[in-house]
Motif scaffolding. Structure first.
Motif, PDB file in Angstrom:
ATOM      1  N   THR A 247       0.845  -1.192   0.000  1.00 60.92           N
ATOM      2  CA  THR A 247       0.000   0.000   0.000  1.00 60.92           C
ATOM      3  C   THR A 247       0.883   1.246   0.000  1.00 60.92           C
ATOM      4  O   THR A 247       2.100   1.156   0.218  1.00 60.92           O
ATOM      5  CB  THR A 247      -0.880   0.022   1.263  1.00 60.92           C
ATOM      6  OG1 THR A 247      -0.014   0.162   2.417  1.00 60.92           O
ATOM      7  CG2 THR A 247      -1.693  -1.259   1.401  1.00 60.92           C
ATOM      8  N   PRO A 248       0.312   2.418  -0.231  1.00 57.74           N
ATOM      9  CA  PRO A 248       1.102   3.663  -0.148  1.00 57.74           C
ATOM     10  C   PRO A 248       1.814   3.812   1.199  1.00 57.74           C
ATOM     11  O   PRO A 248       2.937   4.326   1.253  1.00 57.74           O
ATOM     12  CB  PRO A 248       0.046   4.756  -0.353  1.00 57.74           C
ATOM     13  CG  PRO A 248      -0.987   4.108  -1.211  1.00 57.74           C
ATOM     14  CD  PRO A 248      -1.066   2.687  -0.719  1.00 57.74           C
ATOM     15  N   GLU A 249       1.158   3.354   2.279  1.00 61.10           N
ATOM     16  CA  GLU A 249       1.781   3.428   3.609  1.00 61.10           C
ATOM     17  C   GLU A 249       3.031   2.555   3.677  1.00 61.10           C
ATOM     18  O   GLU A 249       4.054   2.950   4.231  1.00 61.10           O
ATOM     19  CB  GLU A 249       0.778   2.999   4.690  1.00 61.10           C
ATOM     20  CG  GLU A 249      -0.362   3.958   4.926  1.00 61.10           C
ATOM     21  CD  GLU A 249      -1.457   3.864   3.863  1.00 61.10           C
ATOM     22  OE1 GLU A 249      -1.440   2.896   3.056  1.00 61.10           O
ATOM     23  OE2 GLU A 249      -2.316   4.761   3.825  1.00 61.10           O
ATOM     24  N   HIS A 250       2.939   1.349   3.099  1.00 61.30           N
ATOM     25  CA  HIS A 250       4.113   0.469   3.068  1.00 61.30           C
ATOM     26  C   HIS A 250       5.244   1.112   2.276  1.00 61.30           C
ATOM     27  O   HIS A 250       6.408   1.082   2.686  1.00 61.30           O
ATOM     28  CB  HIS A 250       3.754  -0.878   2.419  1.00 61.30           C
ATOM     29  CG  HIS A 250       2.868  -1.735   3.248  1.00 61.30           C
ATOM     30  ND1 HIS A 250       1.670  -2.223   2.789  1.00 61.30           N
ATOM     31  CD2 HIS A 250       2.993  -2.220   4.513  1.00 61.30           C
ATOM     32  CE1 HIS A 250       1.109  -2.962   3.716  1.00 61.30           C
ATOM     33  NE2 HIS A 250       1.879  -2.969   4.778  1.00 61.30           N
ATOM     34  N   LEU A 251       4.902   1.702   1.129  1.00 63.37           N
ATOM     35  CA  LEU A 251       5.918   2.287   0.265  1.00 63.37           C
ATOM     36  C   LEU A 251       6.595   3.488   0.920  1.00 63.37           C
ATOM     37  O   LEU A 251       7.798   3.712   0.739  1.00 63.37           O
ATOM     38  CB  LEU A 251       5.296   2.701  -1.070  1.00 63.37           C
ATOM     39  CG  LEU A 251       4.815   1.547  -1.959  1.00 63.37           C
ATOM     40  CD1 LEU A 251       4.073   2.084  -3.175  1.00 63.37           C
ATOM     41  CD2 LEU A 251       5.987   0.681  -2.401  1.00 63.37           C
ATOM     42  N   ALA A 252       5.817   4.251   1.676  1.00 60.05           N
ATOM     43  CA  ALA A 252       6.386   5.415   2.355  1.00 60.05           C
ATOM     44  C   ALA A 252       7.413   4.984   3.390  1.00 60.05           C
ATOM     45  O   ALA A 252       8.435   5.645   3.597  1.00 60.05           O
ATOM     46  CB  ALA A 252       5.280   6.236   3.013  1.00 60.05           C
ATOM     47  N   GLU A 253       7.149   3.843   4.015  1.00 62.02           N
ATOM     48  CA  GLU A 253       8.053   3.345   5.054  1.00 62.02           C
ATOM     49  C   GLU A 253       9.187   2.504   4.481  1.00 62.02           C
ATOM     50  O   GLU A 253      10.317   2.558   4.977  1.00 62.02           O
ATOM     51  CB  GLU A 253       7.246   2.514   6.063  1.00 62.02           C
ATOM     52  CG  GLU A 253       7.987   2.185   7.330  1.00 62.02           C
ATOM     53  CD  GLU A 253       7.081   1.581   8.393  1.00 62.02           C
ATOM     54  OE1 GLU A 253       7.615   1.126   9.430  1.00 62.02           O
ATOM     55  OE2 GLU A 253       5.850   1.552   8.196  1.00 62.02           O
ATOM     56  N   PHE A 254       8.875   1.765   3.409  1.00 60.42           N
ATOM     57  CA  PHE A 254       9.878   0.879   2.798  1.00 60.42           C
ATOM     58  C   PHE A 254       9.862   1.061   1.281  1.00 60.42           C
ATOM     59  O   PHE A 254       9.232   0.273   0.553  1.00 60.42           O
ATOM     60  CB  PHE A 254       9.596  -0.585   3.155  1.00 60.42           C
ATOM     61  CG  PHE A 254       9.502  -0.861   4.620  1.00 60.42           C
ATOM     62  CD1 PHE A 254      10.634  -0.925   5.422  1.00 60.42           C
ATOM     63  CD2 PHE A 254       8.260  -1.058   5.220  1.00 60.42           C
ATOM     64  CE1 PHE A 254      10.541  -1.187   6.778  1.00 60.42           C
ATOM     65  CE2 PHE A 254       8.147  -1.320   6.581  1.00 60.42           C
ATOM     66  CZ  PHE A 254       9.293  -1.375   7.364  1.00 60.42           C
ATOM     67  N   PRO A 255      10.511   2.094   0.753  1.00 60.11           N
ATOM     68  CA  PRO A 255      10.482   2.383  -0.693  1.00 60.11           C
ATOM     69  C   PRO A 255      10.923   1.228  -1.585  1.00 60.11           C
ATOM     70  O   PRO A 255      10.453   1.102  -2.716  1.00 60.11           O
ATOM     71  CB  PRO A 255      11.454   3.574  -0.819  1.00 60.11           C
ATOM     72  CG  PRO A 255      11.455   4.210   0.529  1.00 60.11           C
ATOM     73  CD  PRO A 255      11.294   3.076   1.509  1.00 60.11           C
ATOM     74  N   LYS A 256      11.783   0.339  -1.072  1.00 61.86           N
ATOM     75  CA  LYS A 256      12.279  -0.772  -1.892  1.00 61.86           C
ATOM     76  C   LYS A 256      11.177  -1.753  -2.277  1.00 61.86           C
ATOM     77  O   LYS A 256      11.350  -2.576  -3.176  1.00 61.86           O
ATOM     78  CB  LYS A 256      13.414  -1.507  -1.178  1.00 61.86           C
ATOM     79  CG  LYS A 256      12.993  -2.205   0.105  1.00 61.86           C
ATOM     80  CD  LYS A 256      14.182  -2.906   0.762  1.00 61.86           C
ATOM     81  CE  LYS A 256      13.757  -3.647   2.028  1.00 61.86           C
ATOM     82  NZ  LYS A 256      14.907  -4.325   2.664  1.00 61.86           N
ATOM     83  N   LEU A 257      10.015  -1.657  -1.600  1.00 59.18           N
ATOM     84  CA  LEU A 257       8.904  -2.546  -1.919  1.00 59.18           C
ATOM     85  C   LEU A 257       8.219  -2.188  -3.234  1.00 59.18           C
ATOM     86  O   LEU A 257       7.353  -2.916  -3.704  1.00 59.18           O
ATOM     87  CB  LEU A 257       7.864  -2.523  -0.788  1.00 59.18           C
ATOM     88  CG  LEU A 257       8.321  -3.078   0.559  1.00 59.18           C
ATOM     89  CD1 LEU A 257       7.224  -2.889   1.604  1.00 59.18           C
ATOM     90  CD2 LEU A 257       8.702  -4.550   0.447  1.00 59.18           C
ATOM     91  N   ALA A 258       8.628  -1.071  -3.834  1.00 59.55           N
ATOM     92  CA  ALA A 258       8.006  -0.627  -5.094  1.00 59.55           C
ATOM     93  C   ALA A 258       8.119  -1.683  -6.193  1.00 59.55           C
ATOM     94  O   ALA A 258       7.306  -1.709  -7.123  1.00 59.55           O
ATOM     95  CB  ALA A 258       8.643   0.691  -5.550  1.00 59.55           C
ATOM     96  N   LYS A 259       9.090  -2.575  -6.075  1.00 62.15           N
ATOM     97  CA  LYS A 259       9.264  -3.607  -7.110  1.00 62.15           C
ATOM     98  C   LYS A 259       8.079  -4.564  -7.160  1.00 62.15           C
ATOM     99  O   LYS A 259       7.913  -5.305  -8.136  1.00 62.15           O
ATOM    100  CB  LYS A 259      10.556  -4.383  -6.875  1.00 62.15           C
ATOM    101  CG  LYS A 259      10.585  -5.172  -5.565  1.00 62.15           C
ATOM    102  CD  LYS A 259      11.946  -5.859  -5.390  1.00 62.15           C
ATOM    103  CE  LYS A 259      12.003  -6.632  -4.078  1.00 62.15           C
ATOM    104  NZ  LYS A 259      13.322  -7.294  -3.901  1.00 62.15           N
ATOM    105  N   TYR A 260       7.235  -4.553  -6.118  1.00 62.18           N
ATOM    106  CA  TYR A 260       6.081  -5.445  -6.097  1.00 62.18           C
ATOM    107  C   TYR A 260       4.790  -4.755  -6.532  1.00 62.18           C
ATOM    108  O   TYR A 260       3.712  -5.349  -6.435  1.00 62.18           O
ATOM    109  CB  TYR A 260       5.893  -6.021  -4.691  1.00 62.18           C
ATOM    110  CG  TYR A 260       7.032  -6.914  -4.258  1.00 62.18           C
ATOM    111  CD1 TYR A 260       7.356  -8.062  -4.961  1.00 62.18           C
ATOM    112  CD2 TYR A 260       7.795  -6.589  -3.143  1.00 62.18           C
ATOM    113  CE1 TYR A 260       8.408  -8.880  -4.568  1.00 62.18           C
ATOM    114  CE2 TYR A 260       8.851  -7.404  -2.740  1.00 62.18           C
ATOM    115  CZ  TYR A 260       9.147  -8.545  -3.453  1.00 62.18           C
ATOM    116  OH  TYR A 260      10.192  -9.349  -3.066  1.00 62.18           O
ATOM    117  N   LEU A 261       4.884  -3.525  -7.023  1.00 60.80           N
ATOM    118  CA  LEU A 261       3.676  -2.805  -7.436  1.00 60.80           C
ATOM    119  C   LEU A 261       3.025  -3.435  -8.662  1.00 60.80           C
ATOM    120  O   LEU A 261       1.804  -3.454  -8.788  1.00 60.80           O
ATOM    121  CB  LEU A 261       3.996  -1.333  -7.706  1.00 60.80           C
ATOM    122  CG  LEU A 261       4.086  -0.439  -6.461  1.00 60.80           C
ATOM    123  CD1 LEU A 261       4.526   0.961  -6.856  1.00 60.80           C
ATOM    124  CD2 LEU A 261       2.754  -0.400  -5.730  1.00 60.80           C
TER     125      LEU A 261
END
Length: 201
Positions: free
Chosen positions: A114-128
């Motif tokens: 979610t946007p909240e996850h991405l704000a805290e852990f930007p490296k998770l963007a690869k799973y978008l």
């Protein structure tokens, strides 16, 4: 053996905290799972282990009741009984309460941050794009119950967790997570449209 006053008081407290009726609930059949799922009850605090016990509620049998303050999820059986599971709940500022229904059910679901996850852990963007495939390392665990209010997805779920240390703690972004073996057991008991009540924190 001499019983100290502290030990005596601790034993009284333990007895007072023990329900009048509590019975172990056998683990569900895990032999057909595509990944190895272990019953990790021994890795969590005793009080959070899966049990059938007395539970007084006005909710109908088949209802899920989440008590985020105590970190328990109850599946109401009726006749004053419920199955109680230890849970992980939302971190401070990421809690919610109210009613919902199960609008979708998935085995080994994909997970999209979610946007909240991405704000805290930007490296998770690869799973978008496409999300993280289901598996033992997936934050959604072995099963996911998607909570809806009417036709609207609340974005909250009841799901499994890959980390038993989360159980009994405020570790999620608002979802309710159980041991993988427990979410499989709960998944086997519910159906689409099952009522879910999340108590106030």
């Amino acid at each position: 053996m001499t019983i100290t006053r502290r030990l005596f008081l601790a034993s009284l407290a333990a007895v007072a905290a023990t329900p009048a009726f509590a019975e172990e609930v056998p683990a569900p059949d895990l032999s057909q799972e595509p990944f190895v799922v272990k019953d990790e009850e021994n890795k969590i605090e005793y009080k959070y282990r899966r049990r059938q016990m007395e539970y007084n509620t006005s909710e109908a049998p088949g209802t899920i009741v989440v008590d985020p303050k105590a970190r328990f999820l109850y599946y109401v059986l009726g006749n004053g009984l419920a199955i109680r599971y230890g849970a992980s709940v939302g971190k401070q500022g990421r809690t919610w309460s109210g009613g919902a229904t199960i609008g979708r059910m998935e085995k080994w679901p994909t997970w999209t941050p979610t946007p909240e996850h991405l704000a805290e852990f930007p490296k998770l963007a690869k799973y978008l794009n496409g999300g993280m495939p289901g598996g033992l390392d997936n934050p959604m665990g072995a099963r996911a119950l998607y909570l809806y209010q009417g036709d609207v997805d609340t974005i909250y779920r009841i799901h499994g967790t890959y980390d038993p240390s989360f159980i009994g703690r405020k570790k999620t972004a608002g979802c309710v997570s159980l041991l993988n073996v427990d979410i499989i057991d709960l998944y086997n008991r519910v159906q689409m449209g099952t009522k879910v009540v999340v108590l106030e924190y």
